[in-house]
Design an enzyme around this catalytic site. Structure first.
Site, PDB file in Angstrom:
ATOM      1  N   GLU A 124      39.325  52.712   6.512  1.00  0.00           N
ATOM      2  CA  GLU A 124      39.997  51.419   6.362  1.00  0.00           C
ATOM      3  C   GLU A 124      39.130  50.331   6.956  1.00  0.00           C
ATOM      4  OE1 GLU A 124      44.014  51.750   7.866  1.00  0.00           O
ATOM      5  OE2 GLU A 124      44.607  53.082   6.242  1.00  0.00           O
ATOM      6  N   HIS A 235      48.587  40.774   6.546  1.00  0.00           N
ATOM      7  CA  HIS A 235      47.900  41.817   5.766  1.00  0.00           C
ATOM      8  C   HIS A 235      47.318  41.174   4.519  1.00  0.00           C
ATOM      9  CE1 HIS A 235      47.064  45.518   3.617  1.00  0.00           C
ATOM     10  NE2 HIS A 235      47.358  46.199   4.704  1.00  0.00           N
ATOM     11  N   ARG A 277      40.467  43.059   9.183  1.00  0.00           N
ATOM     12  CA  ARG A 277      41.553  42.473   8.395  1.00  0.00           C
ATOM     13  C   ARG A 277      41.621  40.951   8.474  1.00  0.00           C
ATOM     14  NH1 ARG A 277      46.897  45.962   9.023  1.00  0.00           N
ATOM     15  NH2 ARG A 277      45.700  47.478   7.845  1.00  0.00           N
ATOM     16  N   HIS A 334      52.485  40.927   8.625  1.00  0.00           N
ATOM     17  CA  HIS A 334      52.503  42.389   8.616  1.00  0.00           C
ATOM     18  C   HIS A 334      52.759  43.004   9.979  1.00  0.00           C
ATOM     19  CE1 HIS A 334      51.479  46.404   7.304  1.00  0.00           C
ATOM     20  NE2 HIS A 334      50.470  46.477   8.135  1.00  0.00           N
ATOM     21  N   ARG A 369      44.384  43.369  15.159  1.00  0.00           N
ATOM     22  CA  ARG A 369      44.535  44.828  15.279  1.00  0.00           C
ATOM     23  C   ARG A 369      43.639  45.556  14.288  1.00  0.00           C
ATOM     24  NH1 ARG A 369      48.017  48.496  12.532  1.00  0.00           N
ATOM     25  NH2 ARG A 369      48.542  46.724  11.231  1.00  0.00           N
TER      26      ARG A 369
END
Ligand code: SIN
Length: 499
Positions: A124, A235, A277, A334, A369
């Site tokens: 990811e 997100h 992200r 998110h 995060r």
């Protein structure tokens, strides 16, 4: 965890540990505490399938591959966190995550395996190695919480009060004595908030509607400090189908790990799909603005979607044929990085009160995060919190009477709309000031915290302060007991905690 005798000196009816919330973190703390001999009461307002954990598509990040290491996992976490991760929290997470995965397997959780019979590890954004453990493709949350809930239901030391709502913590401002619910007070030597996060306060969200930051609201009213409330992670890839029930539904980042591409209106790629992200979200927002569109495209044609049956089913239900072309996506709220300020054992600044999972804020995630660190966090820090909760002083034999008229203010639709429009992915002081008048207490604190962080860092983007301010490295926003916001260097609060 070593076993202990249940306390003999507790008040009649008082539990050793009361847990508010039955997502992954709450269920795990319940099992750990009960297996060590503690008497546990779990208060769960929602049925299992409405918790955010149940819907989690990401997995657990853990350095279990032969070519990976906890130090590499730490480096990726620090890099994503943009200069404000709490180093001690990162060290704990990366060191203890592999053991947490093993412990879950011993509990009967069946993670996805590769053809070689070893754990299948996903990739990811922001991870420099394959280290994401999944169950059922993108159904990790369902697999985990279902298994843990079955174990909780069987355990004789755990009582689950399903359908009961926590209205307030039973606090005298110096110590937490338990929880006040709509079915009456629950006395406990230690109370653990495992209520999940608050990303559903933002109108456009990937979260179930119950994610309203209840833990933070309860804790602040009881006299505990909160931290980093301005840090909400958006997100990058939520379905953009305005006006339908599918708008905001999550398309897991794992598909980008398997080759999905982001494309603008011209059909061309415009960013590194596997960057951290915050970076991908910012690139998408910029592309949307430049294109004058409401979405960008996520091209899923390179992805073997049979490995993501839940995503294939979602798209089919939404009437989207991924083989026909890119799927419309745009960022949505998110994960609330901020929450109840805790030390590395889940202790809040109020004696007798702990928090775990998304409800808590150890400083682990910094300002952004790293994907899939949060489920690992639930188990790593949940184990530690269970031990700390059992070490709490026995329940007070004569606590003050609980609040006779406890209330929990629910956020309105207007609040959710205001939080999205006034404290969304790009903020400015004028709109944040307007949010300070919102009736929902957490909305006001989010605005105050976002005003206090006078920079852009990680998930927090201010149009008037577009750059990182190096003077704020390792600095966190803390909401004090009186509701005032201060900027603090992050000290572990363990020394001050009196659980
Ligand atoms: C995702 O699967 O993209 C979400 C996982 C996470 O938020 O860590």
């Amino acid at each position: 965890m070593t076993s202990r005798s249940p306390s003999t000196d507790r008040r009649d009816g008082a539990a050793d540990v009361a847990i508010v919330g039955a997502g992954a973190a709450g269920l795990h703390v319940a099992l750990e505490a009960a297996e060590a001999g503690g008497r546990v009461v779990v208060i769960s307002r929602k049925p299992l399938n409405e918790t955010a954990s149940f819907h989690a598509q990401g997995g657990l990040a853990a350095a279990v591959a032969a070519d990976d290491s906890p130090s590499r996992h730490a480096e990726d976490t620090f890099n994503a966190g943009r200069g404000i991760c709490c180093p001690a929290a990162v060290e704990v997470l990366v060191a203890e995550a592999p053991a947490a995965v093993e412990a879950l397997m011993r509990r009967g959780v069946r993670f996805d395996l590769g053809a070689d019979g070893e754990l299948a590890l996903g990739l990811e954004g922001g991870h420099s190695a394959r280290r994401i453990v999944h169950a059922g493709g993108a159904e990790t949350g369902r697999a985990l919480t279902s298994r843990l809930a079955a174990l909780v239901a069987e355990h004789e030391l755990i009582e689950v009060r399903e359908g009961a709502s926590a209205l307030a913590l039973w606090s005298d401002g110096e110590r937490c004595h338990g929880v006040v619910t709509d079915e009456g007070p629950v006395a406990a030597a230690a109370t653990v908030l495992a209520t999940g996060g608050g990303a559903a306060l933002w109108e456009r969200t990937t979260n179930p509607r119950g994610a309203i930051g209840a833990g933070a609201v309860l804790a602040a009213a009881a006299g505990a400090e909160l931290a980093d409330l301005e840090l909400c992670q958006f997100h990058p890839t939520a379905l953009a189908l305005p006006g339908t029930g599918f708008d905001g539904k999550l398309i897991t980042e794992a598909v980008r790990g398997e080759g999905a591409l982001l494309v603008g209106a011209d059909g061309r790629r415009f960013t590194d799909e596997l960057a951290p992200r915050d970076q991908v979200t910012a690139a998408i927002l910029d592309r949307i603005a430049a294109d004058g569109a409401g979405a960008v495209g996520l091209d899923l044609r390179p992805v073997p979607l049979e490995r993501f049956p839940a995503i294939a089913a979602l798209l089919s239900a939404a009437g989207i044929e991924p083989a026909a072309g890119p799927v419309p996506i745009a960022p949505a709220a998110h994960y609330l990085i901020g929450g109840v300020r805790t030390d590395l054992d889940g202790r809040s600044t109020l004696a007798g009160l702990l928090a775990v999972g998304e409800a808590s804020c150890t400083g682990l995630h910094g300002a952004n995060r790293l994907a899939s660190n949060s489920l690992s966090e639930c188990f790593v820090f949940g184990t530690r919190a269970a031990a700390a909760a059992l070490g709490a002083a026995a329940a007070d034999p004569a606590p003050p009477d609980p609040d006779p008229d406890p209330r929990f203010p629910a956020p309105t639709e207007e609040t959710r709309h205001s939080v999205w429009t006034l404290a969304g992915p790009v903020r400015d002081p004028e709109r944040l000031e307007r949010l300070r008048a919102d009736p929902y207490p957490l909305a006001r604190l989010i605005a105050a915290s976002a005003l206090a962080r006078e920079e852009s860092r990680g998930v927090h983007r201010r149009s008037d302060r577009p750059l990182i301010d190096p003077a704020l490295d390792l600095r966190h926003t803390v909401v004090g007991v009186g509701g005032e916001v201060r900027i603090d260097r992050w000290p572990p609060v363990g020394a001050a905690a009196r659980v």
